[in-house]
Design a protein around this motif. Sequence first.
Motif, PDB file in Angstrom:
ATOM      1  N   ALA A 161       0.853  -1.524  -0.144  1.00  0.00           N
ATOM      2  CA  ALA A 161      -0.095  -0.093  -0.048  1.00  0.00           C
ATOM      3  C   ALA A 161       0.933   1.240  -0.358  1.00  0.00           C
ATOM      4  CB  ALA A 161      -1.346  -0.368   1.604  1.00  0.00           C
ATOM      5  N   TYR A 162       1.893   1.277   1.068  1.00  0.00           N
ATOM      6  CA  TYR A 162       2.829   2.594   0.919  1.00  0.00           C
ATOM      7  C   TYR A 162       3.236   2.574  -0.518  1.00  0.00           C
ATOM      8  CZ  TYR A 162       7.181   5.759   2.367  1.00  0.00           C
ATOM      9  OH  TYR A 162       7.831   6.183   1.842  1.00  0.00           O
ATOM     10  N   LEU A 163       3.910   1.161  -1.827  1.00  0.00           N
ATOM     11  CA  LEU A 163       4.756   2.219  -2.428  1.00  0.00           C
ATOM     12  C   LEU A 163       3.476   2.271  -3.289  1.00  0.00           C
ATOM     13  CD1 LEU A 163       6.720  -1.636  -2.345  1.00  0.00           C
ATOM     14  CD2 LEU A 163       7.870   0.389  -1.551  1.00  0.00           C
ATOM     15  N   ALA A 164       2.497   1.630  -3.332  1.00  0.00           N
ATOM     16  CA  ALA A 164       1.515   2.162  -4.232  1.00  0.00           C
ATOM     17  C   ALA A 164       0.676   3.592  -4.125  1.00  0.00           C
ATOM     18  CB  ALA A 164       0.584   1.476  -4.357  1.00  0.00           C
ATOM     19  N   ARG A 165       0.928   3.832  -3.236  1.00  0.00           N
ATOM     20  CA  ARG A 165       1.074   5.139  -2.975  1.00  0.00           C
ATOM     21  C   ARG A 165       2.268   6.398  -3.555  1.00  0.00           C
ATOM     22  NH1 ARG A 165      -0.654   4.318   2.703  1.00  0.00           N
ATOM     23  NH2 ARG A 165      -2.890   4.864   2.874  1.00  0.00           N
ATOM     24  N   ALA A 166       3.848   5.553  -3.026  1.00  0.00           N
ATOM     25  CA  ALA A 166       4.616   5.931  -3.389  1.00  0.00           C
ATOM     26  C   ALA A 166       4.680   6.147  -5.529  1.00  0.00           C
ATOM     27  CB  ALA A 166       6.486   5.486  -3.260  1.00  0.00           C
ATOM     28  N   GLY A 167       3.515   5.398  -6.036  1.00  0.00           N
ATOM     29  CA  GLY A 167       3.663   5.279  -7.569  1.00  0.00           C
ATOM     30  C   GLY A 167       2.573   6.006  -7.641  1.00  0.00           C
ATOM     31  N   ASN A 168       1.622   6.586  -6.776  1.00  0.00           N
ATOM     32  CA  ASN A 168       0.355   7.116  -7.307  1.00  0.00           C
ATOM     33  C   ASN A 168      -0.335   6.640  -8.096  1.00  0.00           C
ATOM     34  OD1 ASN A 168      -1.375   9.738  -6.745  1.00  0.00           O
ATOM     35  ND2 ASN A 168       0.122  10.437  -8.206  1.00  0.00           N
ATOM     36  N   CYS A 169      -0.587   5.641  -7.190  1.00  0.00           N
ATOM     37  CA  CYS A 169      -0.652   4.446  -8.522  1.00  0.00           C
ATOM     38  C   CYS A 169      -2.544   5.030  -7.917  1.00  0.00           C
ATOM     39  CB  CYS A 169      -1.195   3.138  -8.156  1.00  0.00           C
ATOM     40  SG  CYS A 169       0.992   2.450  -8.230  1.00  0.00           S
ATOM     41  N   ALA A 170      -3.446   5.639  -7.264  1.00  0.00           N
ATOM     42  CA  ALA A 170      -4.690   5.372  -7.844  1.00  0.00           C
ATOM     43  C   ALA A 170      -4.917   6.859  -8.710  1.00  0.00           C
ATOM     44  CB  ALA A 170      -5.306   6.100  -5.854  1.00  0.00           C
ATOM     45  N   ALA A 171      -4.351   7.702  -8.509  1.00  0.00           N
ATOM     46  CA  ALA A 171      -4.410   8.933  -9.380  1.00  0.00           C
ATOM     47  C   ALA A 171      -5.412   8.561 -10.445  1.00  0.00           C
ATOM     48  CB  ALA A 171      -3.782   9.330  -9.792  1.00  0.00           C
ATOM     49  N   CYS A 172      -4.545   7.450 -11.491  1.00  0.00           N
ATOM     50  CA  CYS A 172      -5.316   6.860 -12.692  1.00  0.00           C
ATOM     51  C   CYS A 172      -5.876   5.854 -12.879  1.00  0.00           C
ATOM     52  CB  CYS A 172      -4.193   6.803 -13.353  1.00  0.00           C
ATOM     53  SG  CYS A 172      -3.040   8.099 -14.119  1.00  0.00           S
ATOM     54  N   HIS A 173      -5.955   4.848 -11.453  1.00  0.00           N
ATOM     55  CA  HIS A 173      -6.700   3.666 -11.814  1.00  0.00           C
ATOM     56  C   HIS A 173      -7.469   4.148 -10.641  1.00  0.00           C
ATOM     57  CE1 HIS A 173      -4.238   1.254 -14.012  1.00  0.00           C
ATOM     58  NE2 HIS A 173      -3.328   1.936 -13.592  1.00  0.00           N
ATOM     59  N   SER A 174      -8.019   4.567  -9.981  1.00  0.00           N
ATOM     60  CA  SER A 174      -8.956   4.990  -9.186  1.00  0.00           C
ATOM     61  C   SER A 174     -10.510   6.501  -9.579  1.00  0.00           C
ATOM     62  CB  SER A 174      -9.041   5.418  -7.342  1.00  0.00           C
ATOM     63  OG  SER A 174      -7.788   4.395  -7.058  1.00  0.00           O
ATOM     64  N   PRO A 175     -11.522   5.762  -9.983  1.00  0.00           N
ATOM     65  CA  PRO A 175     -12.568   6.439 -10.651  1.00  0.00           C
ATOM     66  C   PRO A 175     -13.676   7.624  -9.365  1.00  0.00           C
ATOM     67  CG  PRO A 175     -13.078   4.680 -10.132  1.00  0.00           C
ATOM     68  CD  PRO A 175     -11.924   4.185 -10.409  1.00  0.00           C
ATOM     69  N   ARG A 176     -13.660   8.995  -9.895  1.00  0.00           N
ATOM     70  CA  ARG A 176     -14.116  10.108  -9.155  1.00  0.00           C
ATOM     71  C   ARG A 176     -15.625   8.846  -8.701  1.00  0.00           C
ATOM     72  NH1 ARG A 176     -13.418  16.097 -10.009  1.00  0.00           N
ATOM     73  NH2 ARG A 176     -11.361  15.739  -9.544  1.00  0.00           N
ATOM     74  N   GLY A 177     -15.886   8.548  -7.225  1.00  0.00           N
ATOM     75  CA  GLY A 177     -16.991   8.223  -6.879  1.00  0.00           C
ATOM     76  C   GLY A 177     -17.223   6.777  -6.828  1.00  0.00           C
ATOM     77  N   GLY A 178     -15.756   5.767  -7.317  1.00  0.00           N
ATOM     78  CA  GLY A 178     -15.949   4.610  -7.491  1.00  0.00           C
ATOM     79  C   GLY A 178     -14.976   3.655  -6.650  1.00  0.00           C
ATOM     80  N   GLY A 179     -14.789   2.873  -6.844  1.00  0.00           N
ATOM     81  CA  GLY A 179     -14.076   1.914  -6.090  1.00  0.00           C
ATOM     82  C   GLY A 179     -12.563   2.416  -6.306  1.00  0.00           C
ATOM     83  N   ARG A 180     -11.928   1.734  -5.217  1.00  0.00           N
ATOM     84  CA  ARG A 180     -10.378   2.305  -5.389  1.00  0.00           C
ATOM     85  C   ARG A 180     -10.119   1.095  -6.663  1.00  0.00           C
ATOM     86  NH1 ARG A 180      -6.608   2.311  -0.857  1.00  0.00           N
ATOM     87  NH2 ARG A 180      -8.138  -0.001   0.056  1.00  0.00           N
ATOM     88  N   TYR A 181      -8.991   1.871  -6.838  1.00  0.00           N
ATOM     89  CA  TYR A 181      -8.479   0.929  -8.025  1.00  0.00           C
ATOM     90  C   TYR A 181      -9.611  -0.112  -9.443  1.00  0.00           C
ATOM     91  CZ  TYR A 181      -4.432   2.394  -5.295  1.00  0.00           C
ATOM     92  OH  TYR A 181      -3.438   2.674  -4.989  1.00  0.00           O
TER      93      TYR A 181
END
Length: 437
Positions: free
Chosen positions: A57-77
């Motif tokens: 989870a920490y490394l995914a934050r370091a890679g900012n993965c959620a910015a592209c793979h998490s839709p606004r108002g939708g499920g994470r990733y």
Amino acid sequence: MSAASLRRAAAATLLMLALLVALLVAWLLWHKVSGDSSFAGPDSTVLITPQLVERGAYLARAGNCAACHSPRGGGRYAGGPGIATPFGTVFAGNLTPEPTTGIGHWSASDFWRAIHNGRSKSGRLLYPAFPYPNYTQVRREDADAIYAFLRSLPPVVQPNRPHELRFPYNSQAALAIWRALFFRAAVFEPQADRSAEWNRGAYLVRGLGHCIACHSTRNALGATNSDRELGGGLIPVQNWYAPSLVSSVEAGVADWATDDVVDLLRTGTSRQGSVLGPMAAVVFNSTQHLHDADLRAIAQFLQSLPRDHDRDPAPPSSLPAAKPQAALLVAQMAAGAEIYKQHCADCHGVQGQGAGGAYPPLGGNRKVNMASATNVVRVIVEGGFAPATAGHPRPFGMPPFGHQLQPAEIAAVASYVRNAWGNRATAVSELDVMRSR
């Protein structure tokens, strides 16, 4: 030679060229298929533990993965957001462990191949909007940790949208040629003459952080220019300028105190300035969550970058007068001063001095004086907002003026702040405003 003979010779030449192109494409496809296999790595079963999930989870934050793979108002990733490129739109995939629309049937090695080689489980080539040209440097154990984290997420049924790319960019053959020209799978190699802290910072900046994806120019085919690492560039389609991290007149931090660099990455603001635009999102989603040791490692690496003297300030006496713009500036300064007095002076001060801790000074401000006026125009039009972070939960923001001011007025006030209070930069035209918008 008769006309018929010339036609036959021309046809034979075209046929030969077509054959050579076909052979080249076939060779490139074979080269990439056979070459990638050596980087596949051994298949393995990852023992998923709470500690590994937390690390992932920490490394995914370091890679900012959620910015592209998490839709606004939708499920994470769960995927879905579109990434606009000059060649069309690429849609982020579903990374949840749902078996039919996500990566529920992916093994750790499948995930590693995507990170390291830019290939999906089926073997299809992935588009570099997913920044595998940078992620290829991520270590296998870190990829496995991110995989463990993604496997721990609630599965979300959300079919992946097909990309909307123009021909020929929507073909695997074109992508194979691009990869043959611009991509090589690699591993991060620590530099023996550098400290462990410096190497950690280099690994995060060049790999997971994929900073060069924004802070670099790109060629006509969208590949980053690695010859000027982190030398700044216009972010395609978004039309924000990611400033050079190797220039003291843009965003270089070689002369900063390490604590100021850490504060900027952790809170979005420091004694030296604040982040805005796309970088505000990076701080909000990613860097504010990093450990102090990693932030200091990033700071040390950034402070060690070789300075780009081409973009360092020249003595004022050596700066030539911008004769073609002289008349434009004379006309704009009076109008810009009036607009500034009406809309800007209450916060930024009559003399552009700002207000400590709230509103940044404009006199001597690097963002204002950069060669590119793109960000100045964007902030005037859309407003400027630092991220709300744990260390700075209530940042002051600048309201947008794009709905109040005409392009000529935006150009005038932008030119004014870039040439008042000792600032000296190029004038901004109405055409510049339209391009930036």
